[in-house]
Design an enzyme around this catalytic site. Structure first.
Site, PDB file in Angstrom:
ATOM      1  N   ASP A   1       0.792  31.816 -29.853  1.00  0.00           N
ATOM      2  CA  ASP A   1       2.040  31.670 -29.097  1.00  0.00           C
ATOM      3  C   ASP A   1       3.179  32.401 -29.814  1.00  0.00           C
ATOM      4  O   ASP A   1       3.521  32.045 -30.944  1.00  0.00           O
ATOM      5  CB  ASP A   1       2.341  30.162 -28.981  1.00  0.00           C
ATOM      6  CG  ASP A   1       3.705  29.865 -28.417  1.00  0.00           C
ATOM      7  OD1 ASP A   1       4.015  30.368 -27.330  1.00  0.00           O
ATOM      8  OD2 ASP A   1       4.468  29.128 -29.073  1.00  0.00           O
TER       9      ASP A   1
ATOM     10  N   ASP B   1       5.133  34.309 -35.866  1.00  0.00           N
ATOM     11  CA  ASP B   1       6.496  34.412 -35.346  1.00  0.00           C
ATOM     12  C   ASP B   1       7.365  33.251 -35.825  1.00  0.00           C
ATOM     13  O   ASP B   1       8.581  33.280 -35.642  1.00  0.00           O
ATOM     14  CB  ASP B   1       6.507  34.429 -33.807  1.00  0.00           C
ATOM     15  CG  ASP B   1       6.102  33.090 -33.231  1.00  0.00           C
ATOM     16  OD1 ASP B   1       5.087  32.519 -33.691  1.00  0.00           O
ATOM     17  OD2 ASP B   1       6.807  32.584 -32.331  1.00  0.00           O
TER      18      ASP B   1
ATOM     19  N   ASP C   1      -1.413  34.369 -35.277  1.00  0.00           N
ATOM     20  CA  ASP C   1      -0.887  33.239 -34.529  1.00  0.00           C
ATOM     21  C   ASP C   1      -0.984  33.639 -33.042  1.00  0.00           C
ATOM     22  O   ASP C   1      -1.078  34.826 -32.725  1.00  0.00           O
ATOM     23  CB  ASP C   1       0.568  33.031 -34.960  1.00  0.00           C
ATOM     24  CG  ASP C   1       1.273  32.003 -34.126  1.00  0.00           C
ATOM     25  OD1 ASP C   1       0.774  30.879 -34.031  1.00  0.00           O
ATOM     26  OD2 ASP C   1       2.331  32.339 -33.551  1.00  0.00           O
TER      27      ASP C   1
ATOM     28  N   GLY D   1       5.216  26.805 -33.443  1.00  0.00           N
ATOM     29  CA  GLY D   1       4.153  26.585 -34.433  1.00  0.00           C
ATOM     30  C   GLY D   1       3.916  25.127 -34.788  1.00  0.00           C
ATOM     31  O   GLY D   1       2.984  24.804 -35.513  1.00  0.00           O
TER      32      GLY D   1
ATOM     33  N   ARG E   1       1.950  19.431 -30.941  1.00  0.00           N
ATOM     34  CA  ARG E   1       2.497  18.813 -29.718  1.00  0.00           C
ATOM     35  C   ARG E   1       3.249  17.520 -30.044  1.00  0.00           C
ATOM     36  O   ARG E   1       4.378  17.320 -29.604  1.00  0.00           O
ATOM     37  CB  ARG E   1       1.354  18.537 -28.742  1.00  0.00           C
ATOM     38  CG  ARG E   1       1.824  18.271 -27.324  1.00  0.00           C
ATOM     39  CD  ARG E   1       0.624  18.013 -26.420  1.00  0.00           C
ATOM     40  NE  ARG E   1      -0.353  19.093 -26.477  1.00  0.00           N
ATOM     41  CZ  ARG E   1      -1.621  18.979 -26.086  1.00  0.00           C
ATOM     42  NH1 ARG E   1      -2.058  17.838 -25.576  1.00  0.00           N
ATOM     43  NH2 ARG E   1      -2.447  20.002 -26.184  1.00  0.00           N
TER      44      ARG E   1
ATOM     45  N   ASN F   1      -4.682  24.352 -26.656  1.00  0.00           N
ATOM     46  CA  ASN F   1      -4.972  25.111 -25.429  1.00  0.00           C
ATOM     47  C   ASN F   1      -5.371  26.562 -25.727  1.00  0.00           C
ATOM     48  O   ASN F   1      -5.418  27.391 -24.819  1.00  0.00           O
ATOM     49  CB  ASN F   1      -3.736  25.109 -24.520  1.00  0.00           C
ATOM     50  CG  ASN F   1      -3.428  23.726 -23.975  1.00  0.00           C
ATOM     51  OD1 ASN F   1      -4.259  23.126 -23.299  1.00  0.00           O
ATOM     52  ND2 ASN F   1      -2.253  23.193 -24.283  1.00  0.00           N
TER      53      ASN F   1
ATOM     54  N   SER G   1      -2.263  25.443 -31.340  1.00  0.00           N
ATOM     55  CA  SER G   1      -2.442  24.966 -29.968  1.00  0.00           C
ATOM     56  C   SER G   1      -3.850  24.476 -29.654  1.00  0.00           C
ATOM     57  O   SER G   1      -4.837  25.125 -29.994  1.00  0.00           O
ATOM     58  CB  SER G   1      -2.076  26.080 -28.985  1.00  0.00           C
ATOM     59  OG  SER G   1      -2.326  25.628 -27.665  1.00  0.00           O
TER      60      SER G   1
END
Ligand code: B16
Ligand code: MG
Length: 210
Positions: free
Chosen positions: A11, A170, A9, A46, A49, A118, A116
């Protein structure tokens, strides 16, 4: 480690963009007068958006149309991307970089599995643009975690089966996604104390002890 590949993962695992998500959502929520705090932010880990926005809007009395929600989400994303542009390779910790290098030297295939959109910008900012053998992210999936699609695609891109890969997460939503896809998992942060996590980690470098 009894795997051929490791899917990370992004972020909250490879880097700490979670603080920037928080700041950007906070600015958006303040603008429309909706209460938002770190505890609510934890529920967004996780999560995609638009699903994150729906969680924030649970506190609102007003019904937002799809168009209004799109506008709010892009406002948040613009604030977030400005913060991402301040990131540099210094935002990649020595512990994470050395652990990745050690896994790579031991012959494991390494991939990213992130919700994401991004992801590529973030990897570029921290100097890992060309590092991974495969990237599966918010741009190649239709279902976000806890659906397993992002990890199944990562395994497919690596040419491996789910049981041959370890997922490092996480977020609880990410561990649920791993379980749903038939992956074993290692968890840090809140995923480290989740009962469905195969290997709870105190810190990232503990991966080398599995
Ligand atoms: P974006 P991960 C997730 O990244 C974040 O944890 C989550 O908070 C965010 O909403 C999601 O990415 C989508 O991000 O708005 O950049 O497309 O933990 O799956 O790497
Ligand atoms: Mg995460």
């Amino acid at each position: 480690m009894n795997y051929k590949g490791v899917i990370f993962d992004l972020d909250g695992v490879i880097c700490f963009t979670d603080q920037y998500h928080y700041l950007a959502w906070k600015e958006m929520a303040d603008e429309i007068g909706i209460y938002f705090d770190e505890k609510i932010n934890n529920r967004l880990r996780g999560v995609s958006r638009m699903a994150s926005l729906d969680i924030i809007l649970e506190r609102s009395d007003k019904e937002y149309s799809t168009d209004e929600k799109e506008t709010l989400a892009s406002k948040k994303n613009e604030i977030y991307k400005k913060l991402l542009l301040k990131m540099t390779p210094d935002d990649l910790s020595d512990e994470v970089k050395e652990t990745l290098d050690s896994l790579r030297a031991d012959g494991y295939k390494l991939a990213i599995g992130s919700s994401s959109k991004n992801t590529k910008l973030i990897l570029k900012q921290i100097g890992l643009e060309k590092y991974f053998d495969a990237i599966s992210d918010g741009t190649n999936i239709t279902h976000s975690k806890p659906h397993p699609e992002v990890f199944l695609k990562a395994a497919e891109y690596l040419g491996l089966k789910p049981e041959e890969c370890l997922v490092v997460e996480d977020a609880v939503a990410g561990i649920d996604a791993a379980v749903a896809g038939g992956f074993e998992s290692a968890g840090i942060g809140e995923a480290g104390s989740y009962e469905k996590t195969t290997y709870p980690l105190q810190s990232f470098s503990d991966l080398l002890k599995i």
